[in-house]
Design a protein around this motif. Sequence first.
Motif, PDB file in Angstrom:
ATOM      1  N   THR A  35      -5.347   6.508  20.735  1.00 42.49           N
ATOM      2  CA  THR A  35      -5.980   7.875  19.765  1.00 42.49           C
ATOM      3  C   THR A  35      -4.638   8.454  18.785  1.00 42.49           C
ATOM      4  O   THR A  35      -3.742   8.723  19.399  1.00 42.49           O
ATOM      5  N   PRO A  36      -5.001   7.811  18.347  1.00 41.41           N
ATOM      6  CA  PRO A  36      -4.211   7.768  16.831  1.00 41.41           C
ATOM      7  C   PRO A  36      -3.866   9.362  15.899  1.00 41.41           C
ATOM      8  O   PRO A  36      -5.142  10.098  16.015  1.00 41.41           O
ATOM      9  N   THR A  37      -2.679   9.612  15.236  1.00 38.08           N
ATOM     10  CA  THR A  37      -2.879  11.211  15.136  1.00 38.08           C
ATOM     11  C   THR A  37      -2.948  10.998  13.754  1.00 38.08           C
ATOM     12  O   THR A  37      -1.759   9.726  13.016  1.00 38.08           O
ATOM     13  N   GLU A  73      -8.501  -4.977  16.337  1.00 38.16           N
ATOM     14  CA  GLU A  73      -6.929  -5.265  17.368  1.00 38.16           C
ATOM     15  C   GLU A  73      -6.362  -4.195  17.447  1.00 38.16           C
ATOM     16  O   GLU A  73      -5.087  -4.629  18.973  1.00 38.16           O
ATOM     17  N   LEU A  74      -6.233  -3.679  16.666  1.00 38.21           N
ATOM     18  CA  LEU A  74      -4.705  -3.363  16.322  1.00 38.21           C
ATOM     19  C   LEU A  74      -4.946  -1.910  15.619  1.00 38.21           C
ATOM     20  O   LEU A  74      -5.826  -1.613  15.107  1.00 38.21           O
ATOM     21  N   ILE A  75      -4.656  -0.725  16.012  1.00 39.46           N
ATOM     22  CA  ILE A  75      -3.810   0.526  15.288  1.00 39.46           C
ATOM     23  C   ILE A  75      -2.014   0.418  15.152  1.00 39.46           C
ATOM     24  O   ILE A  75      -0.972   0.578  15.423  1.00 39.46           O
ATOM     25  N   VAL A  76      -1.669   0.116  13.613  1.00 38.14           N
ATOM     26  CA  VAL A  76      -0.615   0.717  12.637  1.00 38.14           C
ATOM     27  C   VAL A  76      -0.295   2.525  12.863  1.00 38.14           C
ATOM     28  O   VAL A  76      -1.055   2.924  11.843  1.00 38.14           O
ATOM     29  N   CYS A  77       0.290   2.197  13.633  1.00 37.64           N
ATOM     30  CA  CYS A  77       0.902   4.329  13.503  1.00 37.64           C
ATOM     31  C   CYS A  77       2.458   4.907  12.095  1.00 37.64           C
ATOM     32  O   CYS A  77       3.371   3.654  12.655  1.00 37.64           O
ATOM     33  N   GLY A  78       2.384   5.398  11.658  1.00 34.21           N
ATOM     34  CA  GLY A  78       3.627   5.263  10.407  1.00 34.21           C
ATOM     35  C   GLY A  78       4.126   7.427  10.880  1.00 34.21           C
ATOM     36  O   GLY A  78       3.256   7.667  10.549  1.00 34.21           O
ATOM     37  N   GLU A  79       4.801   6.990   9.887  1.00 35.71           N
ATOM     38  CA  GLU A  79       5.327   8.244   9.379  1.00 35.71           C
ATOM     39  C   GLU A  79       6.419   7.704   7.886  1.00 35.71           C
ATOM     40  O   GLU A  79       7.073   7.739   8.239  1.00 35.71           O
ATOM     41  N   GLY A  80       5.532   8.371   7.103  1.00 35.09           N
ATOM     42  CA  GLY A  80       6.341   8.437   5.311  1.00 35.09           C
ATOM     43  C   GLY A  80       6.538   6.629   5.649  1.00 35.09           C
ATOM     44  O   GLY A  80       5.485   5.571   5.827  1.00 35.09           O
ATOM     45  N   GLU A  81       7.612   6.323   5.459  1.00 34.12           N
ATOM     46  CA  GLU A  81       7.541   4.454   5.113  1.00 34.12           C
ATOM     47  C   GLU A  81       7.926   4.335   5.551  1.00 34.12           C
ATOM     48  O   GLU A  81       7.625   2.760   6.343  1.00 34.12           O
ATOM     49  N   PRO A  89       0.563  -0.944   0.084  1.00 33.95           N
ATOM     50  CA  PRO A  89      -0.005  -0.120   0.117  1.00 33.95           C
ATOM     51  C   PRO A  89       0.835   0.750  -0.248  1.00 33.95           C
ATOM     52  O   PRO A  89       1.817   2.112   0.581  1.00 33.95           O
ATOM     53  N   GLU A  90       0.184   2.132  -0.567  1.00 39.29           N
ATOM     54  CA  GLU A  90       0.707   3.445  -0.761  1.00 39.29           C
ATOM     55  C   GLU A  90       0.657   4.054   0.625  1.00 39.29           C
ATOM     56  O   GLU A  90      -0.647   4.356   0.929  1.00 39.29           O
ATOM     57  N   VAL A  91       0.941   5.011   1.607  1.00 38.05           N
ATOM     58  CA  VAL A  91       0.722   5.292   2.585  1.00 38.05           C
ATOM     59  C   VAL A  91       1.690   7.005   2.158  1.00 38.05           C
ATOM     60  O   VAL A  91       2.280   7.381   2.094  1.00 38.05           O
ATOM     61  N   PRO A  92       0.419   8.278   3.166  1.00 35.35           N
ATOM     62  CA  PRO A  92       1.273   9.769   3.149  1.00 35.35           C
ATOM     63  C   PRO A  92       2.942  10.091   3.024  1.00 35.35           C
ATOM     64  O   PRO A  92       2.962   8.425   4.400  1.00 35.35           O
ATOM     65  N   ASN A  93       3.562  10.803   3.016  1.00 36.09           N
ATOM     66  CA  ASN A  93       4.545  11.156   3.674  1.00 36.09           C
ATOM     67  C   ASN A  93       4.707  11.650   4.744  1.00 36.09           C
ATOM     68  O   ASN A  93       5.304  11.226   5.280  1.00 36.09           O
ATOM     69  N   GLY A  94       3.518  12.099   5.712  1.00 33.85           N
ATOM     70  CA  GLY A  94       3.230  12.575   7.158  1.00 33.85           C
ATOM     71  C   GLY A  94       2.944  11.477   7.690  1.00 33.85           C
ATOM     72  O   GLY A  94       3.373  10.044   7.919  1.00 33.85           O
ATOM     73  N   ARG A  95       2.470  11.786   8.685  1.00 30.40           N
ATOM     74  CA  ARG A  95       1.674  10.788   9.703  1.00 30.40           C
ATOM     75  C   ARG A  95       0.727  10.095   9.292  1.00 30.40           C
ATOM     76  O   ARG A  95      -0.143  10.797   8.667  1.00 30.40           O
ATOM     77  N   TRP A  96       0.498   8.786   9.479  1.00 28.89           N
ATOM     78  CA  TRP A  96      -0.548   8.236   8.748  1.00 28.89           C
ATOM     79  C   TRP A  96      -1.047   6.781   9.753  1.00 28.89           C
ATOM     80  O   TRP A  96      -0.218   6.631  10.702  1.00 28.89           O
ATOM     81  N   PHE A  97      -2.197   6.669   9.267  1.00 26.78           N
ATOM     82  CA  PHE A  97      -2.600   4.834  10.775  1.00 26.78           C
ATOM     83  C   PHE A  97      -3.207   4.025   9.750  1.00 26.78           C
ATOM     84  O   PHE A  97      -4.035   5.148   9.057  1.00 26.78           O
ATOM     85  N   LYS A  98      -3.374   3.276  10.217  1.00 29.88           N
ATOM     86  CA  LYS A  98      -4.322   1.737   9.705  1.00 29.88           C
ATOM     87  C   LYS A  98      -4.818   0.904  10.885  1.00 29.88           C
ATOM     88  O   LYS A  98      -3.940   0.767  11.407  1.00 29.88           O
ATOM     89  N   ILE A 107       6.615   2.046   9.924  1.00 34.01           N
ATOM     90  CA  ILE A 107       5.995   1.671  10.774  1.00 34.01           C
ATOM     91  C   ILE A 107       6.494   2.573  12.360  1.00 34.01           C
ATOM     92  O   ILE A 107       7.466   2.192  12.234  1.00 34.01           O
ATOM     93  N   LYS A 108       6.223   3.397  12.630  1.00 30.98           N
ATOM     94  CA  LYS A 108       6.528   3.757  13.870  1.00 30.98           C
ATOM     95  C   LYS A 108       6.445   3.354  15.237  1.00 30.98           C
ATOM     96  O   LYS A 108       6.841   3.304  15.950  1.00 30.98           O
ATOM     97  N   THR A 109       4.325   3.069  15.578  1.00 29.87           N
ATOM     98  CA  THR A 109       4.358   2.442  16.014  1.00 29.87           C
ATOM     99  C   THR A 109       3.261   1.698  16.409  1.00 29.87           C
ATOM    100  O   THR A 109       2.263   1.260  15.251  1.00 29.87           O
ATOM    101  N   PHE A 110       2.665   1.496  17.236  1.00 27.15           N
ATOM    102  CA  PHE A 110       1.035  -0.515  17.475  1.00 27.15           C
ATOM    103  C   PHE A 110       0.550   0.661  18.695  1.00 27.15           C
ATOM    104  O   PHE A 110       0.642   0.988  19.708  1.00 27.15           O
ATOM    105  N   LEU A 111      -0.619   0.647  17.986  1.00 31.77           N
ATOM    106  CA  LEU A 111      -1.637   0.748  19.262  1.00 31.77           C
ATOM    107  C   LEU A 111      -3.107   0.190  19.519  1.00 31.77           C
ATOM    108  O   LEU A 111      -2.410  -0.944  18.895  1.00 31.77           O
ATOM    109  N   VAL A 112      -3.615   0.402  20.578  1.00 30.18           N
ATOM    110  CA  VAL A 112      -4.434  -0.136  20.572  1.00 30.18           C
ATOM    111  C   VAL A 112      -5.636   0.163  20.472  1.00 30.18           C
ATOM    112  O   VAL A 112      -5.594   1.546  20.626  1.00 30.18           O
TER     113      VAL A 112
END
Length: 81
Positions: free
Chosen positions: A74-76, A55-63, A42-51, A65-70
């Motif tokens: 709240t993701p940003t 039972e999981l939220i994947v948070c990333g920035e650009g290419e 998948p293509e993701v934004p250059n800035g902050r994103w989340f999917k 993945i930066k962290t995992f949330l439950v």
Amino acid sequence: MPKIRRHNLPPPLYDHLLDRVQQRNISAQQLRLMLRWMDTQPEVPNGRWFKRFPELIVCGEGELIKTFLVPSQTPTGQEVL
């Protein structure tokens, strides 16, 4: 738009992701869902994103993945569908 980097992650980031999987009790099933999604390249934004997953939220920035949330956290950034 970048695609998620799956190889050559910075070691401190890799360690952080492993810690979050353990601390937040993320199941193997949720990780498999994430990996299947990543297999679609998948293509993701250059800035902050989340999917969101069930039972999981994947948070990333650009290419990266930066962290995992439950789901109770709240993701940003921009939601990736």
